[in-house]
Design a protein around this motif. Sequence first.
Motif, PDB file in Angstrom:
ATOM      1  N   SER A   1       7.896  51.154  14.982  1.00  0.00           N
ATOM      2  CA  SER A   1       7.751  52.466  14.354  1.00  0.00           C
ATOM      3  C   SER A   1       7.655  52.318  12.845  1.00  0.00           C
ATOM      4  CB  SER A   1       8.945  53.353  14.686  1.00  0.00           C
ATOM      5  OG  SER A   1       9.055  53.548  16.064  1.00  0.00           O
ATOM      6  N   LEU A   2       6.817  53.144  12.241  1.00  0.00           N
ATOM      7  CA  LEU A   2       6.700  53.162  10.788  1.00  0.00           C
ATOM      8  C   LEU A   2       7.745  54.086  10.191  1.00  0.00           C
ATOM      9  CD1 LEU A   2       2.830  53.534  10.328  1.00  0.00           C
ATOM     10  CD2 LEU A   2       4.188  51.458  10.122  1.00  0.00           C
ATOM     11  N   THR A   3       8.179  53.753   9.000  1.00  0.00           N
ATOM     12  CA  THR A   3       9.023  54.691   8.262  1.00  0.00           C
ATOM     13  C   THR A   3       8.105  55.757   7.678  1.00  0.00           C
ATOM     14  OG1 THR A   3       8.840  53.526   6.161  1.00  0.00           O
ATOM     15  CG2 THR A   3      10.631  52.832   7.643  1.00  0.00           C
ATOM     16  N   SER A   4       8.677  56.846   7.223  1.00  0.00           N
ATOM     17  CA  SER A   4       7.845  57.902   6.639  1.00  0.00           C
ATOM     18  C   SER A   4       7.100  57.387   5.405  1.00  0.00           C
ATOM     19  CB  SER A   4       8.694  59.127   6.295  1.00  0.00           C
ATOM     20  OG  SER A   4       9.728  58.778   5.412  1.00  0.00           O
TER      21      SER A   4
ATOM     22  N   TRP B   1      -0.085  54.425   4.530  1.00  0.00           N
ATOM     23  CA  TRP B   1      -1.227  54.216   5.420  1.00  0.00           C
ATOM     24  C   TRP B   1      -2.224  55.362   5.278  1.00  0.00           C
ATOM     25  CZ3 TRP B   1      -3.348  56.923   9.479  1.00  0.00           C
ATOM     26  CH2 TRP B   1      -4.366  56.253  10.161  1.00  0.00           C
ATOM     27  N   VAL B   2      -1.711  56.591   5.268  1.00  0.00           N
ATOM     28  CA  VAL B   2      -2.593  57.750   5.138  1.00  0.00           C
ATOM     29  C   VAL B   2      -3.359  57.682   3.827  1.00  0.00           C
ATOM     30  CG1 VAL B   2      -2.639  60.276   4.818  1.00  0.00           C
ATOM     31  CG2 VAL B   2      -1.250  59.268   6.639  1.00  0.00           C
TER      32      VAL B   2
ATOM     33  N   GLN C   1       6.043  54.265   4.891  1.00  0.00           N
ATOM     34  CA  GLN C   1       4.939  53.426   5.351  1.00  0.00           C
ATOM     35  C   GLN C   1       3.796  54.284   5.889  1.00  0.00           C
ATOM     36  OE1 GLN C   1       7.374  51.204   8.092  1.00  0.00           O
ATOM     37  NE2 GLN C   1       7.149  49.329   6.874  1.00  0.00           N
ATOM     38  N   ARG C   2       4.142  55.342   6.588  1.00  0.00           N
ATOM     39  CA  ARG C   2       3.124  56.239   7.140  1.00  0.00           C
ATOM     40  C   ARG C   2       2.324  56.891   5.999  1.00  0.00           C
ATOM     41  NH1 ARG C   2       6.322  59.130   9.997  1.00  0.00           N
ATOM     42  NH2 ARG C   2       6.345  57.685  11.731  1.00  0.00           N
ATOM     43  N   ARG C   3       3.011  57.343   4.957  1.00  0.00           N
ATOM     44  CA  ARG C   3       2.329  57.957   3.808  1.00  0.00           C
ATOM     45  C   ARG C   3       1.380  56.960   3.148  1.00  0.00           C
ATOM     46  NH1 ARG C   3       7.401  60.472   2.861  1.00  0.00           N
ATOM     47  NH2 ARG C   3       7.972  58.835   1.417  1.00  0.00           N
TER      48      ARG C   3
END
Length: 82
Positions: A67-70, A76-77, A72-74
């Motif tokens: 799972s990505l942390t928030s 990536w986006v 890491q997700r940001r």
Amino acid sequence: MELITQLSELGVQLREENGELKVAAPKGALTPELINRIKAEKQQLLRLLIHTNYQSILRAPIQEFYSLTSSQRRLWVLSQFE
């Protein structure tokens, strides 16, 4: 504590076992000077380990995906905009 930071960077692990200080280190990590510092600060290290109820972080089980942390997700986006 500067000594704990230095030991951590060298991969040295400390733990308290039945009132004794146990040290595990990679081969060659502990110099004679460092060993003498550990001996000199042994009681402080033991108090710190006992009072903080130190426990090492368990290794995550090996998985195909994690799972990505928030954050890491940001990132990536944001990387997808280019």
